[in-house]
Motif scaffolding. Structure first.
Motif, mmCIF file in Angstrom:
data_model
loop_
_atom_site.group_PDB
_atom_site.id
_atom_site.type_symbol
_atom_site.label_atom_id
_atom_site.label_comp_id
_atom_site.label_asym_id
_atom_site.label_seq_id
_atom_site.Cartn_x
_atom_site.Cartn_y
_atom_site.Cartn_z
ATOM 1 N N ILE A 314 40.984 -5.328 13.249
ATOM 2 C CA ILE A 314 41.612 -6.119 12.041
ATOM 3 C C ILE A 314 40.115 -5.679 10.928
ATOM 4 O O ILE A 314 39.269 -6.133 11.397
ATOM 5 N N ARG A 315 40.885 -5.191 9.888
ATOM 6 C CA ARG A 315 39.888 -4.707 8.870
ATOM 7 C C ARG A 315 40.145 -4.892 7.513
ATOM 8 O O ARG A 315 41.351 -4.955 7.441
ATOM 9 N N GLY A 316 39.342 -4.923 6.447
ATOM 10 C CA GLY A 316 39.524 -5.053 5.139
ATOM 11 C C GLY A 316 38.727 -5.734 4.299
ATOM 12 O O GLY A 316 37.695 -6.390 4.838
ATOM 13 N N MET A 317 38.905 -6.159 3.343
ATOM 14 C CA MET A 317 38.028 -7.332 2.324
ATOM 15 C C MET A 317 39.040 -8.081 1.793
ATOM 16 O O MET A 317 40.096 -7.436 1.191
ATOM 17 N N GLY A 318 38.713 -9.147 1.219
ATOM 18 C CA GLY A 318 39.529 -10.284 0.539
ATOM 19 C C GLY A 318 40.838 -10.340 1.296
ATOM 20 O O GLY A 318 40.975 -10.482 2.499
ATOM 21 N N LEU A 319 42.031 -10.390 0.148
ATOM 22 C CA LEU A 319 43.274 -10.456 0.912
ATOM 23 C C LEU A 319 43.757 -9.156 0.883
ATOM 24 O O LEU A 319 44.880 -8.935 0.396
ATOM 25 N N MET A 320 43.185 -8.137 1.449
ATOM 26 C CA MET A 320 43.635 -6.687 1.656
ATOM 27 C C MET A 320 43.299 -6.529 2.894
ATOM 28 O O MET A 320 42.237 -5.848 3.467
ATOM 29 N N LEU A 321 44.117 -6.644 3.932
ATOM 30 C CA LEU A 321 43.881 -6.414 5.250
ATOM 31 C C LEU A 321 44.545 -5.665 6.169
ATOM 32 O O LEU A 321 45.912 -5.438 5.655
ATOM 33 N N GLY A 322 44.039 -4.916 7.425
ATOM 34 C CA GLY A 322 44.983 -4.017 8.054
ATOM 35 C C GLY A 322 44.823 -4.447 9.346
ATOM 36 O O GLY A 322 43.668 -4.812 9.932
ATOM 37 N N ILE A 323 46.119 -4.202 10.250
ATOM 38 C CA ILE A 323 45.948 -4.525 11.589
ATOM 39 C C ILE A 323 46.180 -3.094 12.108
ATOM 40 O O ILE A 323 47.402 -2.653 12.178
ATOM 41 N N GLN A 324 45.204 -2.441 12.924
ATOM 42 C CA GLN A 324 45.234 -1.135 13.581
ATOM 43 C C GLN A 324 45.926 -1.437 15.028
ATOM 44 O O GLN A 324 45.507 -1.984 15.717
ATOM 45 N N LEU A 325 47.102 -0.832 15.024
ATOM 46 C CA LEU A 325 47.765 -0.922 16.401
ATOM 47 C C LEU A 325 47.650 0.365 17.108
ATOM 48 O O LEU A 325 47.474 1.418 16.749
ATOM 49 N N ASP A 326 47.796 0.239 18.559
ATOM 50 C CA ASP A 326 47.487 1.560 19.353
ATOM 51 C C ASP A 326 48.956 2.377 19.251
ATOM 52 O O ASP A 326 49.974 1.565 18.889
#
Length: 377
Positions: A314-326
């Motif tokens: 789970i990465r990003g900054m502020g309210l800009m986030l990404g969930i990396q799935l396999d």
């Protein structure tokens, strides 16, 4: 049958209304929106100050050409000027803002190349597309604009190798590669960029998606003590009205002399009225709330998802986030199940779920979103 070109993969429902952070489709179903119209509706769908400003302007002048003084342009440009250090050129979109920046860079550093990064995204017009180092974006449109070179994002060795190998006049980059998969710039890479800038290379920071409060600062580069030569922004600047801006340090402004560049609709009064309302709302207290909600949302997502074997990061900054799935996780299926449960999300990069909720979202809604995300996984 549709009379539209089929260049979009549209979902099979129409959105008809919106309130705060919720959208309503043609059947009356309500969705919690974690997309903001791809990072546009930062102030949500009930931004009354913006609506009032636009309605007032609509009763006076809906359009004013750039042959005349436009007081609203001056007002918005002053708010964007960083205490008078930058001047503004207004256009209609992020890709146009990047085109303006690339043209200005060519005037300032003639006969030199422009460096861009793999998996970055800067737009779909020819100049911006030539700086977008993704085969899926460039394929079929050769020949592209010449004298663009690329290297890997966050790879200091590759970056410095390219600087030695090529005559680079400018570098265009994002603080967070949004379309590339929510990839945040590394502090060591920022240091390398600053070193290049000291050696006379222009830094063009693309804040089309990360700007206007998205990361808890007005612009994301403020987290890293950068002073870009050129800044581009768009999307959220007018909370739903088409607008883009290219900001240039004062010492470079004169390169765009009369007739060098222009836009019929750029900086039109309706967009400027809305942008003025947005920037007035973007106070230090508001930005502090965004950072607080960001920390809260990240913590909730971590609690719900970190134990799940299909979630790699789970990465990003502020309210800009990404969930990396396999790769075993079907992103399209997951997004469809989220829609069934009334949550709208975006995709990005390779198997990443992208979350860009309106900045006015409530903590209770962030909690609801995290629980549904956990349930769907």
């Amino acid at each position: 049958m549709t009379h539209l070109l089929e260049n979009y993969n549209r979902l099979d429902f129409a959105l008809m209304d919106g309130k705060e952070c919720h959208l309503i489709d043609h059947t009356g179903k309500s969705y919690l929106d974690l997309t903001s119209g791809i990072g546009v509706m930062n102030m949500g769908y009930s931004f009354e100050a913006g609506k009032a400003a636009v309605n007032y302007q609509l009763d006076h002048l809906a359009h004013l050409s750039n042959l005349y003084i436009n007081p609203l342009q001056e007002k918005v440009a002053e708010k964007l000027s960083a205490n008078g250090n930058y001047k503004s050129f207004f256009c209609n979109s992020g890709t146009e803002a990047n085109e303006a920046a690339l043209k200005l860079a060519r005037l300032i550093r003639p006969n030199k190349k422009i460096l861009a990064f793999k998996n970055g995204f800067h737009g779909r017009t020819f100049g911006a597309m030539s700086a977008t180092m993704q085969p899926k974006i460039q394929e079929g449109f050769s020949p592209l604009v010449p004298d663009f070179v690329s290297c890997h994002f966050n790879d200091v060795f590759d970056f410095e190798t390219q600087l030695k190998k090529e005559e680079i006049g400018a570098i265009i980059f994002e603080i967070i590669q949004g379309e590339g998969g929510i990839l945040v710039i590394h502090p060591d890479f920022v240091a390398a960029l600053k070193k290049a800038q000291k050696n006379g290379i222009l830094l063009i920071v693309d804040e089309v998606q990360t700007g206007i409060g998205r990361t808890g600062k007005r612009f994301a580069f403020e987290h890293f003590d950068l002073k870009p030569d050129l800044i581009t922004s768009a999307k959220a600047l007018a909370n739903g009205l088409p607008v883009g801006v290219m900001l240039a340090k004062n010492k470079y402004a004169s390169y765009f002399s009369a007739g060098k560049h222009g836009s019929t609709f750029g900086g039109n009064p309706l967009a400027m009225a809305s942008a003025d309302a947005v920037l007035s709302h973007l106070t230090e207290d508001f930005l502090a709330e965004v950072e607080e909600k960001s920390d809260y949302f990240y913590r909730l997502l971590s609690e719900q998802l970190n134990h799940h074997p299909q979630v790699l990061a789970i990465r990003g900054m502020g309210l800009m986030l990404g969930i990396q799935l396999d790769d075993s996780c079907d992103r399209a299926e997951m997004m469809a199940r989220l829609r069934e449960k009334g949550v709208l999300v975006l995709s990005a990069g390779k198997n990443v779920i992208r979350l860009l909720p309106p900045l006015v979202i409530k903590k209770s809604e962030l909690k609801q979103a995290s629980e549904i995300l956990g349930e769907v996984l």
